[in-house]
Write a protein that holds these residues in place. Structure first.
Motif, PDB file in Angstrom:
ATOM      1  N   ALA B 223       0.827  -1.252   0.040  1.00  0.00           N
ATOM      2  CA  ALA B 223       0.152   0.031   0.033  1.00  0.00           C
ATOM      3  C   ALA B 223       0.809   1.155  -0.084  1.00  0.00           C
ATOM      4  N   PHE B 224       2.009   1.216   0.675  1.00  0.00           N
ATOM      5  CA  PHE B 224       2.957   2.174   0.648  1.00  0.00           C
ATOM      6  C   PHE B 224       3.289   2.719  -0.753  1.00  0.00           C
ATOM      7  N   VAL B 225       3.856   1.763  -1.437  1.00  0.00           N
ATOM      8  CA  VAL B 225       4.118   1.837  -3.035  1.00  0.00           C
ATOM      9  C   VAL B 225       3.017   2.281  -3.616  1.00  0.00           C
ATOM     10  N   SER B 226       1.901   1.696  -3.676  1.00  0.00           N
ATOM     11  CA  SER B 226       0.683   2.419  -4.376  1.00  0.00           C
ATOM     12  C   SER B 226       0.105   3.493  -3.844  1.00  0.00           C
ATOM     13  N   SER B 227       0.699   3.971  -2.827  1.00  0.00           N
ATOM     14  CA  SER B 227       0.130   5.395  -2.410  1.00  0.00           C
ATOM     15  C   SER B 227       0.777   6.338  -3.112  1.00  0.00           C
ATOM     16  N   PHE B 228       1.967   6.306  -3.581  1.00  0.00           N
ATOM     17  CA  PHE B 228       2.579   7.248  -4.402  1.00  0.00           C
ATOM     18  C   PHE B 228       2.140   7.130  -5.993  1.00  0.00           C
ATOM     19  N   MET B 229       2.136   8.481  -6.581  1.00  0.00           N
ATOM     20  CA  MET B 229       1.851   8.574  -7.946  1.00  0.00           C
ATOM     21  C   MET B 229       3.140   8.744  -8.759  1.00  0.00           C
ATOM     22  N   GLU B 233       5.794  14.151  -6.035  1.00  0.00           N
ATOM     23  CA  GLU B 233       5.223  14.213  -4.620  1.00  0.00           C
ATOM     24  C   GLU B 233       6.240  14.654  -3.797  1.00  0.00           C
ATOM     25  N   SER B 278       5.923   5.411  -9.592  1.00  0.00           N
ATOM     26  CA  SER B 278       5.099   5.267  -8.410  1.00  0.00           C
ATOM     27  C   SER B 278       5.949   4.708  -7.227  1.00  0.00           C
ATOM     28  N   SER B 285      11.233   7.948  -1.101  1.00  0.00           N
ATOM     29  CA  SER B 285      10.896   8.625   0.049  1.00  0.00           C
ATOM     30  C   SER B 285      11.213   7.816   1.428  1.00  0.00           C
TER      31      SER B 285
END
Lengths: 557, 557
Positions: B223-229, B233, B278, B285
């Motif tokens: 989820a951490f990976v897919s939370s970035f576009m 960002e 992403s 990050s």
């Protein structure tokens, strides 16, 4: 102080703490905190995220699951707040993180989190979100592990209990006896609670009875029987009659006389010889202690040659005093055969001694029972009225985990998908609405997921339901009744009104009712028909657009 | 008040309460209370009883078990006392019982109970008592269910962890990741504790880390990976070097430059194309948040075409700033193949860019691992350094219950036996002593049980060890070392000195040491040799005398 308490109440909205005091915000995986820090460092921690909690496959080779654990999740978020000691511990675990992060952690609660969920006790199916959780991404991730931990086992054991009920039939008493074999003390307490929700009638677990108001049952064990050496151990032999009108000064002799009468009865003569005096003493003692609820474990020595005759002698003596014995428990051997033989014995007693109802005496069976053994007993024919089920029920021996997952489906209004080479592991993106569509005969026909802004299905209007991943699988449905599945259980800062959490008894009734409403072919043990789970045509197209967009194109070399 | 507290301390002898606050004297089966009442009514409640707690069969198709749960049992009895509320509840459950009984219940604690046990963390075998509990029969029966509940799962999961350690080998890091799939919150916390005892190195469970001082591990999820576009960002792009001497104002560009260099490297050109932005943003990050401990989950999109190149770009950029990345985690796909390919990639990076040690980067694997899959990975060849194990470890999927029992073996100095048509279920009567006999090579050879008053085995003296039930199975042994297994952990009113409870870390070391001391053929996965469990010749004769005495003689008709 009073003000702080009032604020706390406002935050909690009157929702009590989790039943298990070990359920705290630290009951989570470390990576939820390291991610929270990385979000915070990137200034992303307040990004609004939507996660779905769902499972991928029904357990136990079946085609249905019961949703359990919601109430505890709501209790958890309603009281979500780090203590100073917890923050101190986290600082020690993550020594390189900046102070500001821990100040942020200290400040958070779940007041801006929204939780939508299917009501607890509903029959649920793979891929359909049981819960949709929205809020600041860093906070929601902290909830992932506790939510999964609270839902996974609860749903699994409720489902297991419901399956045991289905195979045992409505008329049987089902008793949960699993505490000693459960996976830890909370495993035992949760098992009792959720077995009751799934349709069991009672538990042996006193703590669970106290916590949740579940009926409690129990009599005695083998050790009680073997702890007696003989009848001379019984010193206080007097028993007052049920109506208080008379007193038998020597109940032991009354029992002994009955045993001789049974031995001499023409229909039973020769079927048994000398019975165990240790057992007879134990039964007599137990009857003196509980004349109103005498139930004896009859297999410490030999069921037909000692346990059942001894039980009958005590039960007949009780009958003389106006008490009605409850029955026996069998805990070993061939339960089908022994229950049938015991029943015959009871009928002979009823007939030979004219004790009306003796033949209907309760027969409880225990000893490593599970779905399969109950099914086998049914096929063989048996006379069991109640089943005591332990290990296989509470450990979910046939499948020890459900495998719920918690997947990001949207962030900052952007839909997200989790790809996988295994199609069953691809997540369904978007903040969604979910509906259950019912047919003419009142059965649920299909669950359908749509995008949040799509108009919902309408009664009497034809609707295309598509399999989320397989292009060729689709069907038109004209629903006779439409039920929106996800209700608001925690509105956060939104104005949506909050569903009250029903009592365990209400949830149990709902569960039983919902199971009865299903089409029988979905529920049968052998080759059940899968219930259909679908997406709207619009959502289908969007999933596949996103999928192609995100998946790298392979290169054959 | 102060005096009451002092009395309480004396009673508890400084032993803290059970870790789980739900472990109270009510956490037991109702029949323990109904029996207690029947004992009390018969004036038998103070009869001195001896119970053995043991199991009948090693789990997981193996030939050994590790004993876990003792400390919690001692904590439980040290603090055993009913509260007024608990008594009130019991009155409501047993409304027909006399007042005197509840006064008796209110008065009891475990000050006249004695507990002898094998030290926690020892390798143990069927039929040998793990614990011998002595005291007033009514009190000891109340302890049955909580003791079983505390020992059964603890021993099962410790054994499961030890088996995973044996198959993974000493050099691998074993991480317990099971909280989300455990059977309830306490199932998760117990699993973390006992997995560590059984030889795991760390847990993901923060609460367990805090409670027991277990090392905690974790990085980030899908989820951490897919939370970035995308990389835009990331707003704060600066990173100070490890030694504080310099600052990179745009770490993002540094990462991007490295990605281009990797893409252009002659050895890697064409192995991957455009990687997921992403994912690259998420990794960058995470590295900015944890430059000292960068470990990335590389399978959100595609391991070899996106995850590993992205990881290497970030790791090389960190290297420029004086930081050493930790490695990657694989959570799907063919772990043998992917770990080997990843290792090759790391070696190419080390060689092409001259980064010493890059080839040795850590590879962690997770995703439904268990004994079988680790064994299969070993056979295929793999490059995994650490295994993260969840569901199969904590639920003990391969066998979800151990099946410990608690049997009366003596009352008022009279030996008691529990018979059964199934010989494996016959209990071994008498208050016993238990010894482990070691041979010349230092391996344990056999465990032997004797009557309490028999002289113990002596070093260098030939001794006959008999199978408790099978006449023809017996062997002479000349022990080189004799270890008495049952130690006093709770002396009650006796003058025996009390063994201190060691720390979890000490118990873990003992467990690892004891496993290493076993003869390897008992420990192997395939067709292990059963370890011998025996009784003395005198005890053998007595068991069979008692057995014949108690068993009714059949009559063929």
């Amino acid at each position: 102080m009073a003000e702080a308490a009032a604020n706390g109440d406002a935050r909690r909205r009157g929702v009590p703490r989790p039943t298990n005091p070990m359920v705290t915000p630290l009951l989570t995986d470390l990576y939820q905190f390291t991610m929270a820090y990385a979000y915070w460092k990137a200034g992303k921690h307040l990004d609004r995220a939507v996660f779905d909690l769902y499972f991928r496959k029904n357990p136990f080779g079946g085609e249905f699951t019961i949703f359990g654990g919601l109430e505890e999740c709501i209790r958890f978020i309603a009281n979500f707040k780090f203590t100073e000691e917890e923050i101190k511990f986290l600082r020690s675990v993550m020594p390189t993180c900046e102070d500001g992060f821990f100040e942020y952690l200290s400040s958070i609660d779940c007041s801006d989190v929204e939780v939508y969920a299917i009501p607890e006790g509903y029959v649920v199916f793979p891929k359909v979100p049981l819960m949709r959780i929205e809020g600041p991404v860093a906070v929601i991730q902290l909830l992932e592990t506790p939510f999964l931990s609270l839902v996974n086992y609860a749903s699994l054991v409720t489902t297991n209990a419901a399956r045991h009920r289905l195979v045992a039939g409505k008329s049987k008493n089902l008793l949960e006896f699993g505490l000693r074999r459960a996976q830890g003390p909370d495993g035992g307490i949760s098992a009792s609670r959720y077995s009751y929700m799934g349709g069991f009638d009672a538990t042996s677990n006193v703590a669970a009875g106290r916590l949740f108001g579940i009926p409690i049952r129990g009599t005695h064990s083998h050790a009680f029987v073997s702890s007696f050496m003989g009848l001379d151990e019984i010193t206080d032999k007097a028993l007052t009659s049920s109506d208080g009108s008379s007193k038998c000064e020597d109940f032991v002799s009354l029992v002994q006389n009955w045993l001789i009468k049974i031995q001499d009865s023409s229909s039973l003569r020769g079927t048994f010889g000398e019975t165990s005096q240790s057992e007879l003493a134990a039964f007599t003692s137990y009857a003196l202690a509980f004349p109103n609820s005498f139930l004896a474990l009859v297999d410490t020595y030999d069921v037909m040659r000692s346990g059942v005759p001894n039980f009958c002698a005590v039960a007949l003596a009780l009958n003389d005093m106006g008490y009605k014995a409850v029955g026996i428990r069998l805990d070993s051997g061939d339960l089908a055969y022994l229950s049938v033989e015991t029943r015959k014995f009871f009928h002979v007693i009823e007939k030979d001694f004219g004790v009306v109802g003796f033949g209907k005496m309760n027969i409880t069976a225990s000893n490593d029972l599970n779905e399969e053994t109950i099914d086998a007993l049914n096929k063989q024919g048996h006379e069991v009225d109640a089943f005591g089920i332990g290990t296989y029920l509470v450990t979910c021996y046939a499948q020890a985990a459900l495998g719920c997952v918690f997947k990001l489906v949207e962030i900052n209004k952007q839909p997200r998908i989790k790809l996988s080479e295994d199609v069953t592991k691809v997540s369904i993106p978007c903040k969604k609405k979910c509906y259950r569509l019912y047919g003419k005969e009142g059965y649920p026909l299909v669950d359908i997921m749509t995008g949040e802004d799509e108009p919902g299905p309408k009664i009497g209007e034809r609707l295309l339901c598509r399999h989320p991943f397989i292009e060729s699988k689709r069907a038109y449905v004209v629903p006779q009744h439409v039920e929106e599945l996800l209700r608001c259980y925690w509105p956060g800062n939104s104005s949506t009104s909050r569903q009250e959490l029903p009592s365990l008894h209400e949830t149990r009734s709902r569960c039983i009712q919902h199971l009865e409403r299903m089409r029988p072919d979905h529920m049968r043990r052998l080759n059940p028909t899968p219930y259909k789970v679908s997406v709207s045509a619009k959502l289908y197209d969007f999933i596949h657009f996103l999928w192609l967009n995100e998946a790298p194109v392979g290169e054959l070399q």
